[in-house]
Design an enzyme around this catalytic site. Structure first.
Site, PDB file in Angstrom:
ATOM      1  N   LYS A  26      18.403  48.136  38.278  1.00 43.78           N
ATOM      2  CA  LYS A  26      17.092  48.309  38.903  1.00 43.78           C
ATOM      3  C   LYS A  26      16.000  47.648  38.063  1.00 43.78           C
ATOM      4  CE  LYS A  26      16.100  52.303  40.770  1.00 43.78           C
ATOM      5  NZ  LYS A  26      15.827  52.001  42.198  1.00 43.78           N
ATOM      6  N   ARG A  96      12.720  57.012  37.383  1.00 39.49           N
ATOM      7  CA  ARG A  96      14.006  56.809  38.054  1.00 39.49           C
ATOM      8  C   ARG A  96      15.058  56.313  37.069  1.00 39.49           C
ATOM      9  NH1 ARG A  96      13.117  55.760  43.840  1.00 39.49           N
ATOM     10  NH2 ARG A  96      10.888  55.543  44.278  1.00 39.49           N
ATOM     11  N   GLY A 105      22.821  57.945  44.221  1.00 40.69           N
ATOM     12  CA  GLY A 105      22.720  59.393  44.348  1.00 40.69           C
ATOM     13  C   GLY A 105      23.314  60.187  43.198  1.00 40.69           C
ATOM     14  N   MET A 107      22.443  60.087  39.867  1.00 37.92           N
ATOM     15  CA  MET A 107      21.524  60.510  38.804  1.00 37.92           C
ATOM     16  C   MET A 107      20.171  60.880  39.395  1.00 37.92           C
ATOM     17  SD  MET A 107      22.629  57.951  35.740  1.00 37.92           S
ATOM     18  CE  MET A 107      22.638  56.510  36.783  1.00 37.92           C
ATOM     19  N   ARG A 352      18.936  44.548  45.075  1.00 32.89           N
ATOM     20  CA  ARG A 352      20.231  44.488  44.389  1.00 32.89           C
ATOM     21  C   ARG A 352      21.245  43.914  45.371  1.00 32.89           C
ATOM     22  NH1 ARG A 352      21.084  51.064  44.231  1.00 32.89           N
ATOM     23  NH2 ARG A 352      21.268  51.389  46.472  1.00 32.89           N
ATOM     24  N   HIS A 468      56.509  59.808  41.539  1.00 28.80           N
ATOM     25  CA  HIS A 468      57.492  59.196  42.436  1.00 28.80           C
ATOM     26  C   HIS A 468      56.899  58.962  43.821  1.00 28.80           C
ATOM     27  CE1 HIS A 468      60.750  59.349  45.465  1.00 28.80           C
ATOM     28  NE2 HIS A 468      61.381  58.592  44.588  1.00 28.80           N
ATOM     29  N   ARG A 630      67.318  43.729  39.245  1.00 28.43           N
ATOM     30  CA  ARG A 630      67.573  44.558  38.075  1.00 28.43           C
ATOM     31  C   ARG A 630      68.880  45.317  38.267  1.00 28.43           C
ATOM     32  NH1 ARG A 630      63.245  49.129  36.684  1.00 28.43           N
ATOM     33  NH2 ARG A 630      64.331  50.232  38.355  1.00 28.43           N
ATOM     34  N   GLU A 758      60.779  46.910  28.014  1.00 27.02           N
ATOM     35  CA  GLU A 758      60.168  48.200  28.320  1.00 27.02           C
ATOM     36  C   GLU A 758      60.268  49.172  27.152  1.00 27.02           C
ATOM     37  OE1 GLU A 758      62.296  49.792  31.743  1.00 27.02           O
ATOM     38  OE2 GLU A 758      63.985  48.497  31.235  1.00 27.02           O
ATOM     39  N   SER A 777      60.799  40.107  31.727  1.00 23.19           N
ATOM     40  CA  SER A 777      59.939  40.747  32.708  1.00 23.19           C
ATOM     41  C   SER A 777      59.459  42.056  32.088  1.00 23.19           C
ATOM     42  CB  SER A 777      60.696  41.026  34.007  1.00 23.19           C
ATOM     43  OG  SER A 777      59.844  41.607  34.964  1.00 23.19           O
ATOM     44  N   CYS A 844      56.294  43.350  36.022  1.00 26.02           N
ATOM     45  CA  CYS A 844      56.777  43.924  37.283  1.00 26.02           C
ATOM     46  C   CYS A 844      56.505  45.417  37.401  1.00 26.02           C
ATOM     47  CB  CYS A 844      58.273  43.649  37.457  1.00 26.02           C
ATOM     48  SG  CYS A 844      59.299  44.398  36.180  1.00 26.02           S
ATOM     49  N   TYR A 864      53.933  34.967  36.092  1.00 23.33           N
ATOM     50  CA  TYR A 864      53.778  35.630  37.387  1.00 23.33           C
ATOM     51  C   TYR A 864      53.514  37.120  37.194  1.00 23.33           C
ATOM     52  CZ  TYR A 864      58.574  37.440  36.860  1.00 23.33           C
ATOM     53  OH  TYR A 864      59.696  38.096  36.406  1.00 23.33           O
TER      54      TYR A 864
END
Length: 888
Positions: A26, A96, A105, A107, A352, A468, A630, A758, A777, A844, A864
């Site tokens: 603002k 403000r 809305g 604050m 804004r 899950h 896998r 992992e 991966s 992945c 990737y």
């Protein structure tokens, strides 16, 4: 020395739009409008750094701030010709908030500050309207007492309603100056009665208490919740804007309003907004009066009879329309504006970048490229990747009335309606009969997959965003709400208790996977549509990105959906997910529970044609695109029979007694199955499993290559490797099977063998593991678990507390922990490529669909990312934005 205050007004400003980190959105934009010569009431901005200082110093404001604010007020007085606290020409101000990003809305705000028993008289005399002055005073008292003093505004509403009833008035506008004066006296009396202190008359006291209240609202419960939902760091703080008041409630030549330079719902290039005559800003927000359209076209379209601003205030409207065009051209984006007309004079209070629907965002971006306002890369960068979910799933019509009976975490986007069922079997039966159902469980397990697939959506009373139910539902593209703690499931009596309601099997509910709400009954939906604008933006994104985007897919349906969304291969096929449906789980259980290799091979012989068929379908659908499979990686407990009925069924199939089978199940019990006999450990213990899967992969690759004419190059991923010797052992089994199948088929197959990183040890020893692995991966779900030493399924119980208390900013299972888990990925990537320069690197885990995590993947040069099918467009867009940012 720290500069705490930046001033603006009179066509000059100390700040600019680029200073938004210090001045907040603002304040920065008010300064920018001033430098553009637009009519902005003068004011000053207390920088956001003061908010951080406020909390670090026991909620005390810095000493130097008062002097700088006093100097800023002198400048405001010089520009307006009024003085703060003066009893002849008083300067009234607004206080403000103004965070770096919009938090609508969340604050607090105080208007008309500076009024007291003396200045209200001066205001009335100066404005020539005593009624206006006393109305403004009562508004100020009510707002100040609520925001600063902590007395609920409803106390004042009750007094006002009581006065109106006593006087026989229907509307606030019916009260006279004398009547408002009486209301003010009652307001002040109730403050003293309820709080034991008088309403402050000193404008200086009013000001500094209001500034403190705005800073305090940064840590209000609603603001904290909003920041958590929108990933806004607590450390940013909020700026405070102090600005000279202008009044839209000075009669019928005054007004206040809000507008957008384009339609925020459709993106159409038309001025869109509403205003109220003789009103202040809070009247628009409160909704106590029906607003009028700004434009005549908008009035006609909405069927309103009351005149538009265009007709009622033509001069102010013409100036406002010109400013709208100027601001949109300057910011090169749709603007959201607030304005006031004071007795015919237009004042701009805010601009804004406007919030908009995804459909509108796409159209605006495409139109602006067509008009030469922005580039294709800028258009791509302006679309929030996560917002694309709005286009891919049905959503609840925003016009419907929501009867909320419960709420949880928004685990998988979209909305679904159906009758309640409590078991997966019921869901399957309902689908066969053509009935739509919502599967309601305390929590789901892998054995519920067939029911989840049959249901329209899933609701669980426990679990987190990576439970899950959440992970599988996102992969399937079905709506899901998890962790609905406001609801209770009574499984014994098959009842679901919500807020003020008890539901039985067959009762209809609607779940909103985008908000986490559970609604009573059926509600109207809006079906998704992938418009031409979507395709154009995605085409530009694909040209801009460097990384490819694959999908996590275990079924032909997943693979087809992912291809339709632009997936460039499969980055993770979790073979254990293929064994939960139909008769397969029985055969899988026979294999696991067999007491000898011979028994396992009998079961594996039954599984081989199933696996071969699965892989053939996936290779055919992907038609030459890479497919990473896998090897089996289940914590064994997920497959083991649990109930007496299941035990008896498996025992009969295996030709053994139920008691003996129960002993076998007990013998396989693990204290911590997620860190137990799974992944490559299972393959080393029982190499016959690897042999079956490898044969299924290679035979399927040959079948698919012959059918499609496209070469298939399988990528076989060995899970949970921590030692190179583990990978060597499993890879040797794979190579033996490959040689055998190639010899039998007389057809060469190229393939890659790699591993999923992992475990922290695997990341640290990546240079050694890379001597055997042809690709890495990164399985970030388990890598996050093993790095933090906490279960993703159990973390939901305390992660929100950590976030609220500032221990962590983000849930590391949703957005990648760059400093810890990310550092391990970086190390593994660097060390792996030191050994094997052409090593293919991907991610992945669930983070493959998270935009912030995708940006990290771009910075470290991964090849990737792979994500669930319905997140493929999100990943494509996020990967493009990451590449654009990297290019600078």
């Amino acid at each position: 020395m720290t500069k705490w205050v930046y001033t603006f007004g009179g066509g000059r400003a100390e700040g600019r739009a680029s200073d938004y980190e210090r001045l907040g959105g603002k304040g920065a934009n008010l300064a920018e409008m001033c430098t553009l010569g637009l009519p902005v009431p003068p004011g000053l901005t207390i920088v956001a750094d003061a908010c951080d200082n406020y909390y670090k110093n026991g909620r005390k404001l810095p000493e130097a701030l008062k002097g700088e604010v006093a100097a800023g007020l002198l400048q405001m007085e010089a520009i307006t010709g009024r003085r703060f606290g003066d009893t002849s020409k008083p300067l009234l101000i607004s206080v403000r908030s103004g965070a770096r990003v919009s938090m609508p809305g969340m604050m607090d705000t105080v208007l008309n500050l500076g009024l007291n028993d003396q200045t209200v008289q001066a205001l009335g005399h100066d404005a020539g309207d005593a009624r206006f002055a006393w109305d403004s005073y009562r508004r100020f008292i009510q707002m100040y007492a609520d925001v600063v003093m902590g007395l609920d505004h409803e106390v004042f509403e009750e007094i006002l309603e009581d006065e109106k009833a006593h006087l026989g008035h229907a509307l606030d506008t019916d009260l006279s100056a004398v009547e408002w004066q009486h209301v003010v006296s009652r307001y002040k009396a109730v403050i003293e009665e309820e709080l034991g202190e008088a309403f402050p008359q000193d404008p200086e006291v009013q000001l500094w208490r209001a500034v403190g209240a705005v800073f305090a609202s940064w840590m209000s419960a609603r603001a904290v919740t909003y920041r958590l939902l929108h990933n806004i760091p607590e450390t940013w703080g909020t700026a405070v804007n102090i600005q000279a008041m202008v009044f839209g409630n000075l009669g019928n030549t005054s007004a206040t309003g809000v507008a957008f330079t384009r339609n925020p719902s459709s993106g159409e290039n038309e001025l869109y907004g509403e205003f109220l005559v003789n009103a202040q800003g809070e009247d628009v927000v409160a909704g106590i009066r029906t607003p009028q359209s700004i434009t005549e076209a908008g009035r006609i379209a909405s069927g309103l009879e009351r005149p538009s601003m265009e007709k009622l205030m033509p001069e102010a409207f013409a100036e406002f329309r010109h400013i709208c065009r100027q601001l949109e051209a300057h910011y090169r984006d749709m603007q959201d504006l607030e304005f006031t007309v004071e007795r015919g004079t237009l004042w701009m209070l805010q601009t804004r970048s406007g919030k908009r629907t995804t459909k509108a965002a796409l159209r605006i971006a495409v139109d602006m490229v067509a008009d030469g306002v922005i580039t294709e890369d800028e258009a791509v960068s302006r679309i929030d990747p996560a917002s694309l979910d709005q286009l891919l799933h049905p959503t609840i019509d925003p016009r419907v009335n929501r009867e909320v009976i419960g709420s949880g975490l928004p685990a998988s986007p979209g909305a679904a309606t159906g009758a309640i069922v409590f078991t997966a079997e019921e869901a399957v039966e309902a689908e066969a009969e053509g009935r739509k159902v919502i599967l309601v469980r305390v929590e789901t397990s892998p054995e519920d997959i067939h029911g989840m697939h049959a249901a329209e959506g899933v609701l669980t009373t426990r679990g987190g965003m990576t439970s899950h139910a959440a992970v599988v539902a996102r992969g399937m593209g079905i709506p899901c709400v998890v962790g609905a703690g406001t609801m209770r499931l009574d499984t014994r009596n098959e009842r679901l208790m919500g807020i003020g309601i008890t539901l039985q099997r067959g009762d209809v509910i609607t779940i909103d996977g985008s908000s986490g709400q559970v609604l009573k009954g059926e509600v109207a939906m809006i079906q998704p549509e992938l418009s031409g604008d979507f395709g154009r933006i995605m085409g530009w994104a694909d040209r801009s990105r460097r990384m490819t985007v694959r999908t996590n897919a275990d079924t032909p349906a997943d693979a087809r959906a992912a291809r339709s969304f632009g997936a460039e291969g499969i980055g993770l096929c979790r073979t254990e997910h293929m064994f939960f449906e139909g008769d397969r789980i029985q055969v899988m259980r026979e294999m696991i529970l067999a007491e000898s290799e011979e028994g396992r091979r009998v079961a594996l012989a039954k599984l081989l044609p199933m696996q071969r068929s699965d892989f053939t379908h996936l290779f055919t659908i992907m038609h030459g695109l890479p497919v990473t499979i896998r090897l089996l990686d289940p914590p064994l407990h997920e497959f083991l029979p649990k109930s007496d009925e299941e035990i008896a069924e498996v025992a009969a199939a295996m030709g053994m007694g139920a008691a003996l089978l129960r002993q076998r199940v007990d013998a396989l019990h693990e204290f911590n199955p997620m860190l137990g006999h799974r992944g490559c450990r299972l393959a080393i213990s029982h190499p016959e499993i690897v042999e079956m899967q490898a044969r299924a992969i290679f035979e399927a690759a040959i079948d698919a290559a012959r059918e499609t004419g496209a070469a298939v190059v399988p990528e076989i991923m060995v899970p949970l490797v921590g030692l190179r010797s583990e990978l060597d052992y499993v890879k040797a089994r794979i190579d033996e099977v490959a040689a055998s199948v190639i010899g039998e088929a007389g057809m060469r197959i190229d393939y890659l063998v790699g591993t999923m990183i992992e475990l922290p040890r695997a990341a640290l020893r990546a240079h050694v593991i890379a001597e055997a692995a042809e690709f890495f991966s990164f399985g970030t779900n388990d890598l996050t678990q093993t790095t933090f030493g906490m279960s993703r399924d159990d973390a939901a119980a305390f992660i929100p507390t950590y976030q609220r208390k500032g221990i962590i900013e983000h849930d590391p299972f949703i957005s990648l922990d760059f400093d810890g888990v990310g550092e391990l990925i970086r190390i593994a990537a660097e060390r792996g490529r030191q050994t094997r320069a052409d090593m293919k690197l991907g991610i992945c885990g669930e983070h493959g669909g998270d935009p912030a995590s995708i940006h990290f993947c771009e910075t470290i040069g991964l090849d990737y990312v792979s994500c669930s099918p319905f997140r493929v467009p999100i990943a494509r867009l996020a990967a493009a934005q990451a590449a654009i940012k990297a290019r600078g």
